[in-house]
Design an enzyme around this catalytic site. Structure first.
Site, mmCIF file in Angstrom:
data_model
loop_
_atom_site.group_PDB
_atom_site.id
_atom_site.type_symbol
_atom_site.label_atom_id
_atom_site.label_comp_id
_atom_site.label_asym_id
_atom_site.label_seq_id
_atom_site.Cartn_x
_atom_site.Cartn_y
_atom_site.Cartn_z
ATOM 1 N N SER A 193 -69.061 -18.065 -58.956
ATOM 2 C CA SER A 193 -68.611 -17.642 -60.291
ATOM 3 C C SER A 193 -68.893 -16.170 -60.569
ATOM 4 O O SER A 193 -69.081 -15.771 -61.705
ATOM 5 C CB SER A 193 -69.285 -18.480 -61.390
ATOM 6 O OG SER A 193 -69.160 -19.850 -61.099
ATOM 7 N N ARG A 194 -68.976 -15.384 -59.513
ATOM 8 C CA ARG A 194 -69.240 -13.939 -59.647
ATOM 9 C C ARG A 194 -70.625 -13.643 -60.228
ATOM 10 O O ARG A 194 -70.885 -12.550 -60.696
ATOM 11 C CB ARG A 194 -68.164 -13.242 -60.496
ATOM 12 C CG ARG A 194 -66.764 -13.330 -59.898
ATOM 13 C CD ARG A 194 -66.686 -12.516 -58.596
ATOM 14 N NE ARG A 194 -65.354 -12.486 -58.012
ATOM 15 C CZ ARG A 194 -64.964 -13.269 -56.999
ATOM 16 N NH1 ARG A 194 -65.799 -14.181 -56.495
ATOM 17 N NH2 ARG A 194 -63.750 -13.152 -56.484
#
Ligand code: FMN
Length: 216
Positions: A193-194
């Site tokens: 999710s970065r």
């Protein structure tokens, strides 16, 4: 005609590894060594390749890839031509940045610091270890200059090769090593999710390192 490229959908999650505060040694070079060794063991392509950023006299960043040859006395060592474009930029401004990127491990290291030349003796020692053709190549290539053709460089290579058959190839004075002394080293580990793990080591006046987690 120039074609537009639509790359918006090229993305993937980074999920294989993580980096936590408990994984961090006081000395960042321990982790540099660990990550470099893992990159070598994993057989990533060009595990020792690093981008070296310098700056032009009018303040533009300027980058190229080189190969790290040693980590010695807390310095990153590489070799090149002192009269090349990078060489001229370094002579005018000895502040540089480095990036190692290991896609397969979803990792990068950023370094910022100061750069200085190795001694002629140190450069001689490494030059003597290079293969014959690389030594000849270093002698005849006016790196970064305009040349008329590939034939031009091949001819120079052929005649210099003949000149040194059966003899030691001396290191040209315009070729040698540089060492980068870091002030900042950032370790980046890709996560889901970065929400990547980022840790910054900052060199303190007393020589110790302060560690901070950075927002991804
Ligand atoms: C994987 C890779 C490794 C390289 N290693 C070196 C190196 O160790 N030394 C070097 O002078 N150039 C190396 N090069 C070439 C440089 O990227 C660059 O073209 C050259 O040093 C001239 O840069 P400059 O004109 O900015 O001075 C390498 C290129 C690649 C793609």
């Amino acid at each position: 005609m120039v074609k537009d490229l639509h790359l918006e959908n090229i993305r993937r999650e980074y999920s294989s590894l993580s980096l936590g505060r408990k994984d961090l040694p006081d000395d960042p070079f321990e982790l540099v060594g660990k990550w470099l060794n893992q990159a070598i063991e994993t057989q990533v392509n060009e595990p020792t390749a690093m981008i070296v950023a310098t700056s032009t006299p009018d303040g533009y960043p300027s980058v190229r890839t080189v190969l790290l040859k040693e980590v010695l006395d807390e310095q990153f060592v590489f070799y090149s031509n002192y009269e090349s474009r990078k060489g001229q930029q370094i002579a005018a401004n000895p502040h540089v940045a480095l990036t190692f990127l290991w896609h397969e491990l979803e990792r990068q290291i950023h370094v910022e610091g100061d750069i200085h030349r190795l001694s002629p003796e140190e450069s001689d020692a490494y030059f003597a270890m290079r293969p014959y053709k690389s030594r000849v190549g270093a002698r005849i290539s006016p790196q970064s200059q305009h040349i008329p053709s590939r034939e031009y460089i091949m001819m120079r290579f052929a005649s210099e090769s003949l000149r040194f058959v059966g003899r030691e190839v001396p290191r040209p004075a315009n070729w040698g090593g540089w060492a980068v002394v870091p002030r900042r080293i950032e370790f980046w580990q890709g996560r889901d999710s970065r929400l990547h793990d980022r840790f910054l080591y900052e060199r303190q006046a007393d020589g110790s390192w302060e560690i901070h987690r950075l927002a991804p």
